[in-house]
Scaffold this active site. Structure first.
Site, PDB file in Angstrom:
ATOM      1  N   LYS A   1      -6.763  10.117 -14.183  1.00  0.00           N
ATOM      2  CA  LYS A   1      -7.750   9.208 -13.581  1.00  0.00           C
ATOM      3  C   LYS A   1      -7.375   8.960 -12.109  1.00  0.00           C
ATOM      4  O   LYS A   1      -6.848   9.870 -11.466  1.00  0.00           O
ATOM      5  CB  LYS A   1      -7.850   7.920 -14.407  1.00  0.00           C
TER       6      LYS A   1
ATOM      7  N   SER B   1      -6.750   5.816 -26.145  1.00  0.00           N
ATOM      8  CA  SER B   1      -5.516   5.169 -26.596  1.00  0.00           C
ATOM      9  C   SER B   1      -4.623   6.067 -27.451  1.00  0.00           C
ATOM     10  O   SER B   1      -3.950   5.587 -28.364  1.00  0.00           O
ATOM     11  CB  SER B   1      -5.832   3.854 -27.318  1.00  0.00           C
TER      12      SER B   1
ATOM     13  N   HIS C   1     -17.141  12.021 -18.191  1.00  0.00           N
ATOM     14  CA  HIS C   1     -16.260  10.950 -18.681  1.00  0.00           C
ATOM     15  C   HIS C   1     -17.017   9.624 -18.628  1.00  0.00           C
ATOM     16  O   HIS C   1     -17.772   9.371 -17.689  1.00  0.00           O
ATOM     17  CB  HIS C   1     -14.989  10.891 -17.834  1.00  0.00           C
TER      18      HIS C   1
ATOM     19  N   ASN D   1      -5.352  13.159 -18.510  1.00  0.00           N
ATOM     20  CA  ASN D   1      -6.293  12.743 -17.465  1.00  0.00           C
ATOM     21  C   ASN D   1      -5.642  11.593 -16.705  1.00  0.00           C
ATOM     22  O   ASN D   1      -5.552  10.479 -17.222  1.00  0.00           O
ATOM     23  CB  ASN D   1      -7.612  12.300 -18.118  1.00  0.00           C
TER      24      ASN D   1
ATOM     25  N   GLU E   1     -16.134   6.783 -17.777  1.00  0.00           N
ATOM     26  CA  GLU E   1     -15.910   6.007 -16.545  1.00  0.00           C
ATOM     27  C   GLU E   1     -16.805   6.488 -15.420  1.00  0.00           C
ATOM     28  O   GLU E   1     -17.239   5.697 -14.582  1.00  0.00           O
ATOM     29  CB  GLU E   1     -14.413   6.070 -16.159  1.00  0.00           C
TER      30      GLU E   1
ATOM     31  N   GLY F   1      -8.239   2.946 -23.006  1.00  0.00           N
ATOM     32  CA  GLY F   1      -7.420   1.992 -22.271  1.00  0.00           C
ATOM     33  C   GLY F   1      -7.275   0.635 -22.941  1.00  0.00           C
ATOM     34  O   GLY F   1      -6.826  -0.320 -22.319  1.00  0.00           O
TER      35      GLY F   1
ATOM     36  N   GLU G   1     -14.592  10.559 -27.016  1.00  0.00           N
ATOM     37  CA  GLU G   1     -13.858   9.399 -26.513  1.00  0.00           C
ATOM     38  C   GLU G   1     -14.691   8.138 -26.728  1.00  0.00           C
ATOM     39  O   GLU G   1     -15.574   7.825 -25.916  1.00  0.00           O
ATOM     40  CB  GLU G   1     -13.564   9.553 -25.018  1.00  0.00           C
TER      41      GLU G   1
HETATM   42  P1  13P Z   1      -6.425   6.166 -22.490  1.00  0.00           P
HETATM   43  O1  13P Z   1      -5.579   7.225 -23.174  1.00  0.00           O
HETATM   44  O2  13P Z   1      -5.712   5.490 -21.369  1.00  0.00           O
HETATM   45  O3  13P Z   1      -7.057   5.248 -23.468  1.00  0.00           O
HETATM   46  O4  13P Z   1      -7.629   6.959 -21.771  1.00  0.00           O
HETATM   47  C1  13P Z   1      -8.352   7.895 -22.498  1.00  0.00           C
HETATM   48  C2  13P Z   1      -9.239   8.643 -21.575  1.00  0.00           C
HETATM   49  O5  13P Z   1     -10.193   8.114 -21.048  1.00  0.00           O
HETATM   50  C3  13P Z   1      -8.886  10.039 -21.284  1.00  0.00           C
HETATM   51  O6  13P Z   1      -9.914  10.693 -20.605  1.00  0.00           O
END
Ligand code: 13P
Length: 247
Positions: free
Chosen positions: A19, A209, A101, A17, A103, A177, A171
């Site tokens: 983002k 992560s 997600h 992803n 976010e 992150g 997640e």
């Molecule tokens: P990270 O791998 O950067 O922690 O992000 C995970 C994520 O949100 C994947 O959708």
């Protein structure tokens, strides 16, 4: 949930992803994935920003790398300025669409019922939904993790979902992150609960992560069928190393 109609692949799904990262020049990373030998025991999926889905899908067509998207609107078309429908993403070549997600839940106030409508739209468009669930640190610390996950699944998984059309990604919000990951026992507990709730056949990804150094131990946890990778998917070398850990 209905039982699986056909046998699902046993290989791991390693999904990246990106983002809100990636410009036209980032095709160089896709090219590195395309040039590498297909990893044993892993399927690769890359979800770049919407601006790159069509060009990446064209470039990756007939390869072992599939291209997905990160979100969609629930409507097929209409007066929704700035939004993109699942049908448009399917038309652009997306095989999978991430929905729910954390976010998007945080940045755009997405609720479980909105996520459910998005997952329904993904199925209608003939794509596979990757539906994300996960608890905050506060919820974990107060012992609510399994209740939160169960409530999110109850509210966001369409009742007629089939394993061929839906993947669940666990997640934990506090692991995204941050460099912090749950213990393998914590991942195992949540994944067993999700597997119990969803029934046989649904693929479950862990995300938060994931990096080359921890991928093997996370992918070895029971009911972990793959990974949803954020930051470490931006560099083809790291992403391929994670996929290599699936073997
Ligand atoms: P990270 O791998 O950067 O922690 O992000 C995970 C994520 O949100 C994947 O959708």
């Amino acid at each position: 949930m209905k039982p699986p109609a056909t046998k699902l692949p046993t290989s791991r799904l390693i999904a990246g992803n990106w983002k809100m990262n990636g410009l036209k020049v980032s095709v160089a990373e896709l090219d590195l994935l395309l040039a590498a030998a297909p990893p044993a025991g892993a399927e690769l999926l890359l979800c770049p920003p919407a601006t790159l889905v069509a060009s990446f899908a064209r470039r990756a067509s007939a390869s072992h790398v599939r291209i997905g998207a990160q979100d969609c609107h629930w409507a097929q078309s209409g007066a929704h300025t700035g939004d993109i429908s699942a049908e448009m993403l399917a038309d652009a070549g997306a095989s999978h669409i991430i929905v729910g997600h954390s976010e998007r839940r945080a940045d755009h106030g997405e609720t479980d019922s909105m996520v459910r409508r998005k997952a329904e739209a993904v199925a209608r468009a003939g794509c596979i939904a990757i539906l994300c669930v996960g608890e905050s640190l506060e919820q974990r610390d107060s012992g609510q993790t399994l209740d939160v996950i169960s409530r999110q699944l109850e509210g966001s998984v369409p009742t007629d979902s089939v394993p061929e059309g839906l993947v669940i990604a666990y997640e934990p919000v506090w692991a995204i992150g941050t460099g912090h990951t749950p213990t393998t026992a914590q991942v195992a507990e949540v994944h067993a609960a999700i597997a119990g709730r969803m029934g046989a056949g649904f693929r479950l990804l862990y995300g938060g992560s994931v990096k080359p150094s921890n991928a093997a131990e996370l992918l070895a946890v029971p009911h972990v069928d793959g990974a949803l990778v954020g930051g470490a998917s931006l560099k083809a070398g790291d992403f391929l190393a994670i996929a290599g850990a699936a073997a």
